[in-house]
Design a protein around this motif. Sequence first.
Motif, short mmCIF file in Angstrom:
data_model
loop_
_atom_site.label_atom_id
_atom_site.label_comp_id
_atom_site.label_asym_id
_atom_site.label_seq_id
_atom_site.Cartn_x
_atom_site.Cartn_y
_atom_site.Cartn_z
N PHE A 89 9.13 11.22 3.47
CA PHE A 89 8.19 10.15 3.84
C PHE A 89 8.93 8.84 4.08
O PHE A 89 8.68 8.12 5.04
CB PHE A 89 7.14 9.96 2.74
CG PHE A 89 6.08 11.02 2.74
CD1 PHE A 89 5.27 11.20 3.85
CD2 PHE A 89 5.89 11.84 1.64
CE1 PHE A 89 4.29 12.18 3.86
CE2 PHE A 89 4.91 12.83 1.64
CZ PHE A 89 4.11 12.99 2.76
N ARG A 90 9.87 8.56 3.15
CA ARG A 90 10.60 7.30 3.27
C ARG A 90 11.39 7.26 4.58
O ARG A 90 11.41 6.25 5.28
CB ARG A 90 11.54 7.17 2.07
CG ARG A 90 11.87 5.75 1.72
CD ARG A 90 12.77 5.70 0.52
NE ARG A 90 13.94 6.56 0.71
CZ ARG A 90 14.96 6.60 -0.14
NH1 ARG A 90 14.94 5.88 -1.23
NH2 ARG A 90 15.98 7.39 0.08
N THR A 91 12.02 8.38 4.90
CA THR A 91 12.79 8.45 6.14
C THR A 91 11.90 8.15 7.35
O THR A 91 12.28 7.41 8.25
CB THR A 91 13.39 9.86 6.30
OG1 THR A 91 14.14 10.15 5.14
CG2 THR A 91 14.27 9.93 7.53
N ILE A 92 10.71 8.74 7.35
CA ILE A 92 9.82 8.55 8.50
C ILE A 92 9.33 7.11 8.57
O ILE A 92 9.36 6.48 9.62
CB ILE A 92 8.63 9.53 8.42
CG1 ILE A 92 9.13 10.96 8.59
CG2 ILE A 92 7.59 9.19 9.47
CD1 ILE A 92 8.07 12.01 8.36
N TYR A 93 8.92 6.56 7.44
CA TYR A 93 8.40 5.18 7.44
C TYR A 93 9.46 4.19 7.89
O TYR A 93 9.16 3.15 8.46
CB TYR A 93 7.91 4.78 6.04
CG TYR A 93 6.66 5.48 5.58
CD1 TYR A 93 6.11 6.53 6.32
CD2 TYR A 93 6.00 5.11 4.42
CE1 TYR A 93 4.97 7.19 5.91
CE2 TYR A 93 4.85 5.76 4.00
CZ TYR A 93 4.35 6.81 4.74
OH TYR A 93 3.22 7.45 4.32
N GLU A 110 4.56 6.93 -6.73
CA GLU A 110 3.96 7.97 -7.58
C GLU A 110 4.91 9.17 -7.63
O GLU A 110 5.84 9.28 -6.84
CB GLU A 110 2.62 8.41 -6.98
CG GLU A 110 1.59 7.30 -6.87
CD GLU A 110 0.87 7.06 -8.18
OE1 GLU A 110 0.67 8.04 -8.92
OE2 GLU A 110 0.53 5.90 -8.47
N LYS A 111 4.61 10.08 -8.57
CA LYS A 111 5.42 11.30 -8.62
C LYS A 111 4.94 12.23 -7.51
O LYS A 111 3.91 12.87 -7.63
CB LYS A 111 5.25 11.97 -9.98
CG LYS A 111 6.01 11.26 -11.09
CD LYS A 111 6.16 12.14 -12.31
CE LYS A 111 6.85 11.40 -13.42
NZ LYS A 111 6.10 10.19 -13.88
N ILE A 112 5.67 12.29 -6.43
CA ILE A 112 5.25 13.12 -5.31
C ILE A 112 6.42 13.97 -4.83
O ILE A 112 7.58 13.64 -5.08
CB ILE A 112 4.74 12.28 -4.11
CG1 ILE A 112 5.79 11.21 -3.75
CG2 ILE A 112 3.41 11.67 -4.42
CD1 ILE A 112 5.55 10.58 -2.41
N ILE A 113 6.06 15.05 -4.12
CA ILE A 113 7.13 15.82 -3.50
C ILE A 113 7.44 15.22 -2.14
O ILE A 113 6.62 14.49 -1.56
CB ILE A 113 6.75 17.33 -3.34
CG1 ILE A 113 5.37 17.44 -2.71
CG2 ILE A 113 6.84 18.06 -4.66
CD1 ILE A 113 5.04 18.84 -2.24
N GLN A 133 2.14 4.04 -3.24
CA GLN A 133 1.95 5.49 -3.12
C GLN A 133 3.27 6.25 -3.22
O GLN A 133 3.35 7.28 -3.88
CB GLN A 133 1.29 5.81 -1.78
CG GLN A 133 -0.12 5.28 -1.71
CD GLN A 133 -0.77 5.62 -0.40
OE1 GLN A 133 -0.08 5.93 0.57
NE2 GLN A 133 -2.07 5.57 -0.37
N LEU A 134 4.28 5.70 -2.58
CA LEU A 134 5.59 6.39 -2.60
C LEU A 134 6.20 6.35 -4.00
O LEU A 134 7.08 7.12 -4.33
CB LEU A 134 6.55 5.75 -1.59
CG LEU A 134 6.38 6.17 -0.14
CD1 LEU A 134 7.37 5.42 0.74
CD2 LEU A 134 6.61 7.66 0.02
N PHE A 164 0.83 -1.20 0.00
CA PHE A 164 0.00 0.00 0.00
C PHE A 164 0.87 1.26 0.00
O PHE A 164 0.71 2.15 -0.83
CB PHE A 164 -0.91 -0.05 1.23
CG PHE A 164 -1.79 1.15 1.42
CD1 PHE A 164 -2.91 1.34 0.62
CD2 PHE A 164 -1.52 2.09 2.41
CE1 PHE A 164 -3.73 2.44 0.80
CE2 PHE A 164 -2.33 3.18 2.60
CZ PHE A 164 -3.44 3.36 1.79
N PHE A 165 1.82 1.31 0.93
CA PHE A 165 2.66 2.50 1.03
C PHE A 165 3.66 2.58 -0.13
O PHE A 165 3.94 3.66 -0.63
CB PHE A 165 3.43 2.51 2.36
CG PHE A 165 2.55 2.83 3.53
CD1 PHE A 165 1.83 4.02 3.58
CD2 PHE A 165 2.42 1.94 4.59
CE1 PHE A 165 1.01 4.32 4.66
CE2 PHE A 165 1.61 2.24 5.68
CZ PHE A 165 0.90 3.43 5.71
#
Lengths: 269, 420, 276
Positions: C90-94, C82-85, C79-80, C75-76
Amino acid sequence: MKKTLLYTSLIFGAFIFAYPFIWMIFSTFKPNAEIGNIQLLPEMWTWQNYKLVFDRIPIEKGFLNSLIVTSIVTLSVTIFGAITGYAFSRLHWKGRDAMFSLSLFTMMIPFQITLIPTYILIVKFGLTDNLAGLIVPTMITAFSILLFRQSFLTIPQDLLDAARLDGCSELGILFRIIFPLSKPVVVTVAILTFVGNWNEVLWPLIVIREEALMTMPQMVALFAVGGGSDSSVGAQLASALLLALPVVIAYLIFQKHFIKSMASSGLKS
Amino acid sequence: MIGCANGEEERVESEQHLKTITYWSSPNPQEYELAKQLVEEWNTQQNGVRVKLQALPAGQSSEEVLLSAMVAGTTPDVCSNIWPGITNDFIRANGLYALDSFEDYEQVMGERVPEDILESVKAKDGHTYQVPWKTNPIMAQYNTKIFRDAGIDEFPETYSEFLEAASKITKDTDGDGRVDQWMGYRDIRPIWWQRYYDYYTSYITASGGKTLFSQGELNIDEQASNEVFRFYQQMYENGYFPQSTMQGNAFLYNRIAVEFTGPWNISFLERNAPKSLEYNFAPLPVPDNYEGEVYTYGDHKNIAIFSNTKYPRESWEFVKFLISKEADYRLLSFASQIPIRKGLLTDPDFVSFFNENPKLAQFARQAAFTRGVDSVRDFKEILDAVSRYYEKASVYGKMSPEEATRDMIAAIEILREWNR
Amino acid sequence: MSMPYMAHLSLFFVYPVVFSIVLVFHRWDVVTPMEFVGFKNFIRILSDEVFLQSLINTGVFLLLHIPLQIVLALFFAVQLNEKIIARGLFRTIYFLPVVVSGVVVTILFQQLFSFETGLINQFLFAVGIDQVPWLVSEKWAMPSIAFMATWKNVGLYVILFMGGLQSIPPELYEAAELEGANSMQRFFHITLPMLNPTVVTVVVLSVIGGFSLFIEPYVMTGGGPMNSTLSAVLYIYNQAFNFGHMGYAATMGLFFAVIIFTVVKVQRKFIETEVY
């Protein structure tokens, strides 16, 4: 619209992973009676929880012990892993393939089977209540050998031949020529060993009984389970935060390496 | 780095030509502080024997630590935190020094220790390996204000009275629909030593001072065991004790009214409790038809000398120092623990202290009516079995008290059979 | 050059394995001399309901933990991908819980799961949901621990899945789009099959990790309520280091090791025939 949904979901995810840590940080500054409250910020800031931790357990000693053990193990696993990995990949000797199969086999044997005999071995060597008892059993790991071997196999033979012609010894070749070319794998082995060893708690619980020699995770686990914390939740959380801090700081500085290394640990199968 | 502590110790020894003996004390903060003071005084006496003090690591049971020290050959000369349940294991391993080999043994022990207690620590081989040092009777510590507010003036003596009081005290005080004040709380995790403070102490009370064994044979008073299982079952069934692992010390914050605990808790409360907290102690509740003295579990701790000591005589001298009247007085006044000493309540040197500290006087009176643990092999494993049935019957109500007692006895017999 | 390794291997692998075979025929508390008991330890295993329960518990943990982990990680990761800012952030936090010690996570969640004062129940209560007895009911305790383990580890598997996603050739999606497949169809017909090798990796790693479940129940529940969170490693630890039954613990260790070995072998077989 789709983007909004996407970001909402991502931010919600980040909240789930980050909020417990944020809550933990602020809770360590709350008086115990306040910790059960839902609001995040302390109404009354206090250092009491940290004071209790430092009063009750020599946590700075635990930090030092962990640092000593983890550094020696990391260094040793890296060096011996490279040497053995080199012998398994670039040298030809009798029984090499059999030995390599054996080392693969050791990785398949669950630690549960060797746990108790290894403890008894440590007892016989008189290494209980001794940091050496934590270091010696994990000084060389099959996994690091495997990683080094795979990486060394990709190095062109010409390079080694040239070095041999120049009169380099095998160890010279390994550490002067191959090592600098294999930085990624060295970093991977070092980080995996460091994090794994820093967080290890079952083995220290078995081998170390004397408080002054305990590793940090062991000390914190016992502080939380035993009576040492006077059931002060704030102090338990404070000790946990102190335990998390060194690894988290290292992670935030070297996060690219951390993520890559730990992800590569999954690629062995 | 490794082992440098030992090197240092040897250097000091050879420099000063002193005999050094190692002494391990309990990690309990007050007790360790007291030990520090006593050792310092001993060392300034300059009698040629230096004592090196070390606290047993907190958080782990002392027995585990001592057993592994024995295996590794790193036992101290003297330890003052010996749990009687484990001494048999030590004696079997030839780990302890027979104290009756000292010529003034009879005189020293005769002066301090009551005869029946002295008799009870005698080993099967006729020797004595331990000095009964102190006991910590478990009593009911209660919040007097909560009881008063609920209209109860006297602490309940029987199970029925306790239940009735519990029904008045357990409630939702702030009206948000959640109970936030309970009669009491016990750690419900199935950890063997937690049972000292619920099943085991209540069993001693309900049975009028029996333990699980008599003359080395399992002999559980089934009636008493049933009553105890039922008592706690009713507490959990009605929600008077929360079925949860509460975080933090609930007694401090007026969230529970009663806690079963020992005298050491007085000094904890004096340090940590808000000024407004009023509390007192009372004997544990008994089954409704019970008559007689109220017994309880007493956490006995003894002093022993380990057999690998190089200086048995010097160690014995130090032990005598630890059990002197002066040291006993400070054990009581400083660490709030009850020394095992003849005529404690009538001794003029102690009477005025008890007059000023009525709470500790209650414990000293209760100390005469305590029972410890049976010195049998596998006692921890037996309490582990007790824990499983306590959890099933009392905490979660999944079986009747009678079934629990019956199955528990069967389980203990099976495990003793396996370990034979 | 492989001498140090061979020496280490014989001392800390060959010797322990051989010694554990000796140990299973003995009773030993480490303090007093070893005593030969024949097959008694094996017979005891067969009648030890608690050990059986601890094996079942370990299995239950795996069955809860692995599917949850795969679904969430996927799931994550999708989403990660996708083209996102701020993807890096986000990756660091997850990934943060992955590097932190299990002891920290366990102490933290013990508070979060607390029935009366825990943050989770406070949130539930605030939105009008009944409080859940997370760690103190037979029904919820193991799922709670599985949930916590998932929270701790899922970041690692997000990264693995992201690697897997990036290795899928974009042409496949383009072709599917031309044929008019919607995003759901694309996910189930292209993404998922292409990620199969990663799923396998995730399963293998989680199984190995799950078999060593120890510190979580050791700190949080002591194995309760009613043995529902007693893992095999915790039970072996108690028998060996609390009750001094080294021989019996070694026997259980051997037994458990055979089970793990078999599971992993069967998995490999399955993977070889199904995936490749």
